[in-house]
Write a protein that holds these residues in place. Structure first.
Motif, mmCIF file in Angstrom:
data_model
loop_
_atom_site.group_PDB
_atom_site.id
_atom_site.type_symbol
_atom_site.label_atom_id
_atom_site.label_comp_id
_atom_site.label_asym_id
_atom_site.label_seq_id
_atom_site.Cartn_x
_atom_site.Cartn_y
_atom_site.Cartn_z
ATOM 1 N N SER A 361 0.810 -1.216 0.000
ATOM 2 C CA SER A 361 0.000 0.000 0.000
ATOM 3 C C SER A 361 0.845 1.269 0.000
ATOM 4 O O SER A 361 0.359 2.344 -0.300
ATOM 5 N N ASP A 362 2.139 1.152 0.352
ATOM 6 C CA ASP A 362 3.007 2.323 0.416
ATOM 7 C C ASP A 362 4.109 2.237 -0.632
ATOM 8 O O ASP A 362 4.145 1.319 -1.437
ATOM 9 N N GLU A 369 3.852 -6.770 5.413
ATOM 10 C CA GLU A 369 3.214 -7.232 4.177
ATOM 11 C C GLU A 369 3.787 -8.576 3.737
ATOM 12 O O GLU A 369 3.070 -9.420 3.204
ATOM 13 N N LEU A 409 -7.226 -5.198 -1.672
ATOM 14 C CA LEU A 409 -6.187 -4.386 -2.309
ATOM 15 C C LEU A 409 -5.815 -4.935 -3.679
ATOM 16 O O LEU A 409 -5.618 -4.183 -4.640
ATOM 17 N N ARG A 413 -6.400 -2.810 -7.249
ATOM 18 C CA ARG A 413 -5.317 -2.494 -8.175
ATOM 19 C C ARG A 413 -5.509 -3.201 -9.510
ATOM 20 O O ARG A 413 -5.202 -2.652 -10.569
ATOM 21 N N ILE A 442 -8.593 0.808 4.488
ATOM 22 C CA ILE A 442 -8.067 1.032 3.141
ATOM 23 C C ILE A 442 -8.450 2.434 2.695
ATOM 24 O O ILE A 442 -9.627 2.735 2.492
ATOM 25 N N LEU A 447 -4.148 5.580 -1.952
ATOM 26 C CA LEU A 447 -3.699 4.480 -2.802
ATOM 27 C C LEU A 447 -3.599 4.857 -4.266
ATOM 28 O O LEU A 447 -2.797 4.285 -5.010
#
Length: 451
Positions: A361-362, A369, A409, A413, A442, A447
């Motif tokens: 996410s970063d 993660e 997530l 994406r 989230i 994002l």
């Protein structure tokens, strides 16, 4: 977390030295200062530094002359030259002599800090390449040595260690490199078809043989045939392969005359061929024909020092293939990856890197993660693996939440933030989807990629 550097600052301007050393110390680095090149050289002989930042124009020896003295003394400390009187000729000369960078005054602190981080990263990679790769260095030396010959090579190693890549490297470094490199996975072809695949067949040789077919050996004439998983070849086929190796000719299925072929045969297996010979499931005479020069590939577990480079390579590769922004793996994330047993070796690592880049996410991929998609070191020792998003620790509720977040997530994406498509893929109402995002923390705004 950025690594702390031990810096040597060289400048005849004491105000510059004071301001630079203060900026670097505030950033967590150590800084030693001196005001002339001769003193700097004495310091470099006496202790180790990660990076030198030196002014060019100084009384006595210049920064360029300091660089030349470093080379003469065999000192490999990277150096960045700084000048308020820079010109193209000076910059070109510094670069040719091996300067890492050439910066003009007035200096930007942010630019200097980025330069230091880049120098540390480059220095670490060069050090690993130079000192931490005895197993792979030996392997490359063996490949170079055997490639120039016609020696038969048996490549040994676990699934996913890169046996076919090694075979291709041998071919491409050999005198046959201008000819075909043809592969066959013996474990992937049904026993009744493997002869036709290897040696070809004539039209009408069997039901379905509507036309003449050239086998792998004829296709590779003048080049190389790579037989992967040779340990899984049926015994009856082993006898026919032995004849080809001894006589240099094949006979197509349904044919009535031998055909001369000029090929080099490379083989590979993840199995212990000597044990198979003892069990009478592999011919002893064929074993001695192919087992002339064994090449043992180390598993990923035996190459822990290679993780930073391998992960960085796969991260660049995945980003380029998908036109994604490249992400950096934090040192703690690399440490977590090292804990896993990697039964699928390098191939599995590449897949995991892609999954992590998709889920992160970063800007950086973090250790937490990594833990979301890999088991802990205790469970990995048995070779088990976790499903994507499966947390290795925590309560059932925590693990379920982590899994849901990872899946969400990934879908967001994958659908490029088109929330209607995300909702459809997950079987949710759009309103429920947004509520779920809030529950799982989230933040869709953060994002989104910048336009």
């Amino acid at each position: 977390m950025a690594r702390k550097a031990n810096l040597l600052l060289v400048d005849d301007d004491h105000n510059t030295l004071a301001s630079l050393s203060r900026a670097f110390r505030m950033a967590g680095h150590e800084a030693t200062v001196c005001d002339n090149a001769a003193r700097a050289l004495d310091l470099l002989r006496a202790q180790s530094f990660d990076l030198i930042l030196s002014d060019v124009v100084m009384p006595g020896k210049s920064g360029i002359e300091l660089l030349e003295d470093l080379k003469k003394a065999g000192l490999k400390t990277p150096i960045v030259l700084i000048s308020g009187q820079a010109n193209i000729e000076m910059a070109v000369k510094a670069t040719k002599l091996g300067a890492l960078d050439f910066l003009e005054k007035p200096l930007s602190t942010d630019k200097l800090l980025v330069t230091v981080e880049n120098a540390l990263r480059l220095s670490r990679l060069e050090e690993e390449n130079r000192e931490l790769r005895p197993a792979m260095t030996k392997l490359h030396e063996q490949i170079d040595r055997v490639a120039a010959s016609e020696t038969r090579v048996c490549i040994l190693g676990e699934t996913g260690t890169g046996k076919e890549l090694v075979a291709r490297a041998i071919h491409e470094k050999s005198p046959r490199q201008g000819h075909s490199f043809i592969t066959l996975n013996c474990a992937a072809v049904p026993a009744e078809l493997i002869e036709s695949e290897l040696f070809g067949h004539e039209k009408g040789a069997f039901t379905g043989a509507a036309a003449k077919h050239l086998g792998k050996f004829e296709q590779a004439d003048g080049g190389t045939v790579f037989l992967d998983e040779i340990g899984d070849m049926p015994l009856a086929m082993q006898a026919k392969l032995l004849r080809v190796l001894e006589e240099g000719e094949v006979e197509r299925v349904g044919g009535d005359k031998p055909i001369k072929v000029n090929v080099r045969v490379l083989v590979a297996t993840h199995r212990n061929l000597e044990d198979l010979v003892k069990q009478n499931s592999f011919r002893r005479d064929l074993f001695h024909r192919i087992y002339v020069f064994p090449l043992q590939l180390p598993s990923l577990r035996e190459r822990l020092e290679d993780f930073p480079d391998l992960v960085a390579h796969f991260a660049r590769q995945v980003a380029a293939q998908n036109t994604w922004k490249e992400k950096i793996f934090a040192e703690e994330a690399i440490a977590e990856l090292r804990k896993y047993a990697w039964p699928g070796n390098v191939r599995e690592l590449r897949n995991v890197v892609e999954r992590l880049i998709l889920l992160a996410s970063d800007e950086d991929v973090t250790a937490s993660e990594v833990r979301l998609i890999l088991p802990t070191s205790d469970s990995s020792s048995s070779g088990s693996s976790a499903s994507a998003g499966g947390s290795a620790t925590g309560t059932l509720a925590e693990r379920t939440e982590a899994f849901e977040r990872a899946v969400m997530l990934a879908e967001i994406r994958r659908n490029n933030f088109h929330m209607t498509n995300v909702a459809r893929a997950l079987g949710l109402e759009r309103s429920h989807l947004y509520k779920k995002c809030q529950q799982l923390g989230i933040d869709l705004q953060s994002l989104r990629k910048p336009e």
